[in-house]
Design a protein around this motif. Structure first.
Motif, short mmCIF file in Angstrom:
data_model
loop_
_atom_site.label_atom_id
_atom_site.label_comp_id
_atom_site.label_asym_id
_atom_site.label_seq_id
_atom_site.Cartn_x
_atom_site.Cartn_y
_atom_site.Cartn_z
N LEU A 15 -28.23 3.08 41.40
CA LEU A 15 -28.26 1.76 40.59
C LEU A 15 -29.62 1.22 40.57
CD1 LEU A 15 -26.56 -0.73 39.49
CD2 LEU A 15 -26.52 -1.68 41.95
N THR A 16 -30.12 1.35 39.43
CA THR A 16 -31.64 0.98 39.20
C THR A 16 -32.03 -0.37 38.89
OG1 THR A 16 -31.55 1.81 36.88
CG2 THR A 16 -32.46 3.43 38.56
N SER A 17 -31.23 -1.11 38.16
CA SER A 17 -31.28 -2.66 37.78
C SER A 17 -29.81 -3.19 37.64
CB SER A 17 -32.09 -2.50 36.65
OG SER A 17 -31.27 -2.74 35.27
N VAL A 18 -29.92 -4.56 38.05
CA VAL A 18 -28.84 -5.29 37.94
C VAL A 18 -29.27 -6.62 37.34
CG1 VAL A 18 -27.07 -6.84 39.22
CG2 VAL A 18 -27.90 -4.59 40.28
N GLN A 19 -28.63 -6.88 36.04
CA GLN A 19 -28.70 -8.21 35.54
C GLN A 19 -27.58 -8.92 35.54
OE1 GLN A 19 -30.30 -6.61 31.77
NE2 GLN A 19 -32.06 -6.07 32.57
N GLN A 20 -27.26 -10.01 34.77
CA GLN A 20 -26.33 -10.83 34.86
C GLN A 20 -24.98 -10.21 34.30
OE1 GLN A 20 -27.41 -14.87 32.78
NE2 GLN A 20 -28.53 -15.46 34.48
N ARG A 21 -25.12 -9.75 33.11
CA ARG A 21 -23.85 -9.10 32.45
C ARG A 21 -24.04 -7.61 32.26
NH1 ARG A 21 -20.28 -12.44 31.20
NH2 ARG A 21 -19.32 -11.12 29.67
N GLU A 22 -25.03 -6.96 32.98
CA GLU A 22 -25.04 -5.39 32.75
C GLU A 22 -25.85 -4.69 34.05
OE1 GLU A 22 -26.84 -4.77 28.97
OE2 GLU A 22 -28.71 -4.42 29.78
N GLY A 46 -33.97 -12.49 45.95
CA GLY A 46 -34.59 -11.32 46.29
C GLY A 46 -33.52 -10.15 46.47
N ASP A 47 -32.42 -10.19 45.98
CA ASP A 47 -31.23 -9.33 46.05
C ASP A 47 -30.37 -9.32 44.75
OD1 ASP A 47 -29.81 -7.31 47.34
OD2 ASP A 47 -28.89 -8.62 48.72
N ALA A 48 -29.86 -7.99 44.53
CA ALA A 48 -28.95 -8.00 43.27
C ALA A 48 -27.89 -7.01 43.71
CB ALA A 48 -29.58 -7.44 42.03
N ILE A 49 -26.67 -7.38 43.32
CA ILE A 49 -25.57 -6.29 43.88
C ILE A 49 -24.52 -6.41 42.65
CG2 ILE A 49 -23.29 -6.20 45.36
CD1 ILE A 49 -24.64 -8.21 47.17
N ALA A 50 -24.16 -5.07 42.46
CA ALA A 50 -23.27 -4.76 41.38
C ALA A 50 -21.77 -4.59 41.88
CB ALA A 50 -23.73 -3.48 40.72
N ILE A 51 -21.00 -5.17 41.43
CA ILE A 51 -19.53 -5.03 41.93
C ILE A 51 -18.77 -4.11 40.92
CG2 ILE A 51 -17.33 -5.97 42.64
CD1 ILE A 51 -18.92 -8.58 42.98
N ARG A 101 -31.15 11.17 33.46
CA ARG A 101 -30.22 10.42 32.60
C ARG A 101 -30.03 9.21 33.16
NH1 ARG A 101 -24.07 12.06 31.86
NH2 ARG A 101 -23.51 10.71 30.42
N SER A 102 -29.90 8.04 31.91
CA SER A 102 -29.66 6.66 32.38
C SER A 102 -28.75 6.07 31.59
CB SER A 102 -30.92 6.05 32.12
OG SER A 102 -30.71 4.64 32.27
N GLU A 103 -27.52 5.44 32.29
CA GLU A 103 -26.42 4.89 31.54
C GLU A 103 -26.44 3.26 31.78
OE1 GLU A 103 -24.11 6.03 29.44
OE2 GLU A 103 -24.94 7.95 29.76
N VAL A 104 -26.06 2.63 30.93
CA VAL A 104 -25.91 0.87 31.15
C VAL A 104 -24.31 0.59 30.99
CG1 VAL A 104 -26.44 -1.36 30.11
CG2 VAL A 104 -28.33 0.50 30.10
N LEU A 105 -23.96 0.01 32.18
CA LEU A 105 -22.73 -0.41 32.20
C LEU A 105 -22.67 -1.98 31.83
CD1 LEU A 105 -21.35 1.59 35.23
CD2 LEU A 105 -21.14 2.15 32.69
N ALA A 106 -21.93 -2.32 30.89
CA ALA A 106 -22.02 -3.88 30.62
C ALA A 106 -20.62 -4.48 30.94
CB ALA A 106 -22.02 -4.15 29.25
#
Length: 163
Positions: A97-104, A69-74, A112-117
């Motif tokens: 922060l719009t989305s958090v996945q396992q590696r990005e 139920g939660d996603a956190i980016a460090i 504007r949208s940017e993906v950080l991997a």
């Protein structure tokens, strides 16, 4: 019609070579031909100023925690090197922060949208530099120039190492 033999230019009459007569090759007065004059440019409206380069988010992804139920980016803030933890939907410095996945992660600022991997551990430290436990490159300590390098003939503990 007779076909001349030898040089093909022999068939060209001298009356056809008007430029040669006007500007003889071996004359001391020979000058290059006049340059063509370009028409004056049409006045146009000034070009629009170049679009300013939009800055990338000042963040570096170092970890992501994705739960049911939660996603956190460090992230590490590149300006002050502080660790920042953002939950999905939170914002920092105008970036949301719009989305958090396992590696990005995906950050959005306006349209504007940017993906950080997340970088791979083997790519974290440049080749040849030692790394600490976190994978960050470390610099070697200061070298004392007064003590020259002298290889040991025996190991530190006094026992033979078999070399």
């Amino acid at each position: 019609m007779t076909v001349p033999r030898g040089n093909p230019l022999w068939s060209v009459p001298l009356s056809a070579l008007t430029a040669t007569q006007e500007r003889p090759i071996f004359s001391a007065m020979r000058r290059p031909p006049r340059r063509a004059v370009a028409a004056s440019p049409v006045e146009d409206s000034p070009a629009p100023p170049p679009k300013p380069v939009e800055a990338l988010p000042p963040l570096l992804l170092v970890g992501a925690v994705v739960g049911e139920g939660d996603a956190i980016a460090i992230l590490v803030n590149r300006t002050d090197q502080k660790v920042v933890r953002l939950r999905q939907g939170e914002s920092l410095g105008g970036w949301s922060l719009t989305s958090v996945q396992q590696r990005e992660v995906t950050l959005k600022q306006g349209e504007r949208s940017e993906v950080l991997a997340l970088q791979r551990p083997d790519a974290a430290a440049p080749a040849g530099l030692p790394a600490d436990a976190g994978g960050r490159p470390t610099m070697p300590g200061p070298i004392d120039p007064s003590s020259p390098f002298a290889p040991r003939s025996t190991p530190k503990n006094g026992e033979s190492d078999g070399l």
